[in-house]
Scaffold this active site. Structure first.
Site, short mmCIF file in Angstrom:
data_model
loop_
_atom_site.label_atom_id
_atom_site.label_comp_id
_atom_site.label_asym_id
_atom_site.label_seq_id
_atom_site.Cartn_x
_atom_site.Cartn_y
_atom_site.Cartn_z
N CYS A 72 0.85 -1.19 0.00
CA CYS A 72 0.00 0.00 0.00
C CYS A 72 0.88 1.24 0.00
O CYS A 72 1.89 1.30 0.71
CB CYS A 72 -0.89 -0.02 1.24
N CYS A 75 1.65 4.56 3.45
CA CYS A 75 2.68 4.75 4.49
C CYS A 75 4.07 4.53 3.92
O CYS A 75 4.28 3.64 3.09
CB CYS A 75 2.45 3.79 5.65
N CYS A 149 -7.45 -0.26 8.18
CA CYS A 149 -6.25 0.57 8.16
C CYS A 149 -5.94 1.02 9.58
O CYS A 149 -6.76 1.69 10.21
CB CYS A 149 -6.45 1.78 7.25
N GLN A 249 -8.71 19.33 8.71
CA GLN A 249 -7.41 18.81 9.13
C GLN A 249 -7.51 17.30 9.32
O GLN A 249 -8.54 16.77 9.73
CB GLN A 249 -6.95 19.47 10.42
N GLU A 297 -11.87 33.43 2.74
CA GLU A 297 -11.76 32.12 2.11
C GLU A 297 -12.42 32.20 0.74
O GLU A 297 -13.43 32.88 0.56
CB GLU A 297 -12.44 31.07 2.99
N CYS A 371 1.31 23.32 4.95
CA CYS A 371 1.34 21.88 4.72
C CYS A 371 2.40 21.51 3.70
O CYS A 371 2.46 20.37 3.25
CB CYS A 371 -0.03 21.38 4.27
#
EC number: 2.1.1.-
Length: 417
Positions: A72, A75, A149, A249, A297, A371
């Site tokens: 997968c 990760c 998961c 988030q 925004e 981010c």
């Protein structure tokens, strides 16, 4: 390109994406899932290699928590010890700032995994007579089924099965789908992308699926098909129902950690604050406990969710809001000068246009939530050239085991003597 089989490589360091890096006479070679200090056997193709065997394992290697690790693509770092993992993530931020010529203290990383990720996107494709639902295979476009998961919050325990049922209802279109599932206080909130408009028959089928799954809400491309309960999220004192498919988030703990860092960096005597790229208000509502807030925004639906929640929340100072594309129409100097602090929380592209306006303004404090360390470093250089000092940077890790890292940087404009 010639493929060298079964080459022996010595791994010296970790790359920013988590790959082990081996130095060779022909240049660096990136070996996914290898660690510094290891001797490995790998199939090499140019500067990349596929790990075949670990000949000498590093002391920092640990057993992964998921049987799908390395298959997968979700990760990248389950094989790293805690100390190596934390240093690797912190070093990502340090290296990016150093490459941009920015000197600033980088704090220890904040573990913001909390209970786990509260939102996840499954991919769905037709395979034979059925729909395959799962995550992308590492570095490929194939899918691997994910029955469970371990990095997801308990509220998403039913998410894989729910995504499978929804995909089955949509399988007749033969289109690849993205199925975003979010855990809310009212249950699962699902938004489907990739299918296109739904006819009446399909909408009825999806409504029945929502009943069967006891969903809070189900939507397609941001359009609500059925809302059985408002899928609310707690943001400070407010209860907010984000727009379908809207930004949130990744973890509740991450939102709390970022909010706490922002509040701690505010000037002592703060009266007016601008929250730019405010989304549906995760930072705005926390700011409004101390100061008047202007939330800006570009997403109208996000601002609508914010204003609805603000109208029913007690104990807050006034929150004004504005729908505005800050990439095309950043706040100008005369608009910025009336604020004691400006908070930036842009998407990965950063906030270059707004940073240039801030560099020319007189706002005493800028708090930048990022981010993407690269776009942060670019914008930080603009602010620093405009007279700000970068007081410090704090990495926030809410994407455990991935290469992704968030950060909060605090800028102060020097006071004139």
């Amino acid at each position: 390109m010639t493929l060298a089989m079964n080459e022996i490589l010595s791994v010296g360091r970790l790359g920013l994406r988590g790959d082990g890096i081996a130095q060779t006479p022909a240049g660096d070679v990136f070996v996914p899932y290898s660690l510094p200090g290891e001797t490995v056997r790998a199939v090499r193709d140019g500067e990349r290699a596929q790990l075949v065997e670990i000949i000498t394992p590093a002391e920092s290697r640990i057993a992964p928590i998921c049987p799908l690790f390395t298959r997968c693509g979700g990760c990248a770092a389950q094989h790293m010890s805690e100390s190596l993992y934390r240093e690797w993530k912190r070093r990502q931020v340090e290296t990016t700032l150093e490459r941009a010529g920015i000197a600033a203290p980088v704090a220890d990383i904040i573990d913001a995994h909390g209970a786990g990720r509260r939102r996840v996107t499954f991919h769905a494709r037709r395979e034979g007579a059925g729909m395959l639902v799962g995550f992308m295979v590492a570095r490929r476009h194939d899918l691997v089924a994910v029955p469970a998961c371990p990095v997801l919050a308990p509220g998403l325990a039913r998410a894989p099965a729910a995504a499978q049922l929804v995909a089955n209802r949509l399988g007749g279109s033969n289109k690849p789908l993205d199925i975003q599932v979010t855990a809310s206080e009212a249950g699962l909130d699902i938004d489907i992308r990739g299918h296109g408009p739904a006819g009446e028959k399909l909408r009825l089928s999806l409504t029945e699926a929502a009943e069967r799954l006891d969903l809070a809400r189900l939507s397609m491309h941001g359009e609500i098909v059925v809302e059985r309960r408002p899928p609310q999220q707690r943001m400070g004192k407010a209860m907010v129902a984000p727009a379908p498919g809207g930004f949130l988030q990744a973890t509740a703990a991450g939102e709390e950690a970022i909010g706490a860092l922002v509040l701690a960096a505010l000037p002592a005597k703060v009266k007016r604050v601008a929250d730019l790229f405010a989304g549906c208000g995760p930072i705005s509502f926390r700011l409004a406990e101390r100061a008047q807030v202007l939330a800006v925004e570009s997403d109208k639906a996000a601002i609508l969710a914010l204003t609805r929640a603000a109208s029913t929340t007690q104990g807050l100072k006034p929150i004004a809001s504005e729908v505005r594309d800050l990439f095309r129409r950043p706040l100008l100097e005369h608009e910025l000068n009336g604020f004691d602090a400006v908070i930036l929380d842009p998407p990965r592209a950063g906030a270059e246009a707004q940073a240039r306006r801030l560099a020319a303004a007189k706002t005493p404090t800028v708090i930048y939530v990022s981010c993407d360390a690269g776009s942060f470093a670019r914008d930080a250089a603009i602010l620093i050239a405009g007279g700000y000092a970068l007081e410090g940077v704090t990495p926030v890790d809410q994407f455990r085991y991935s290469a992704h890292i968030e950060l909060v940087g605090v800028f102060r404009r020097a006071k004139k003597s």
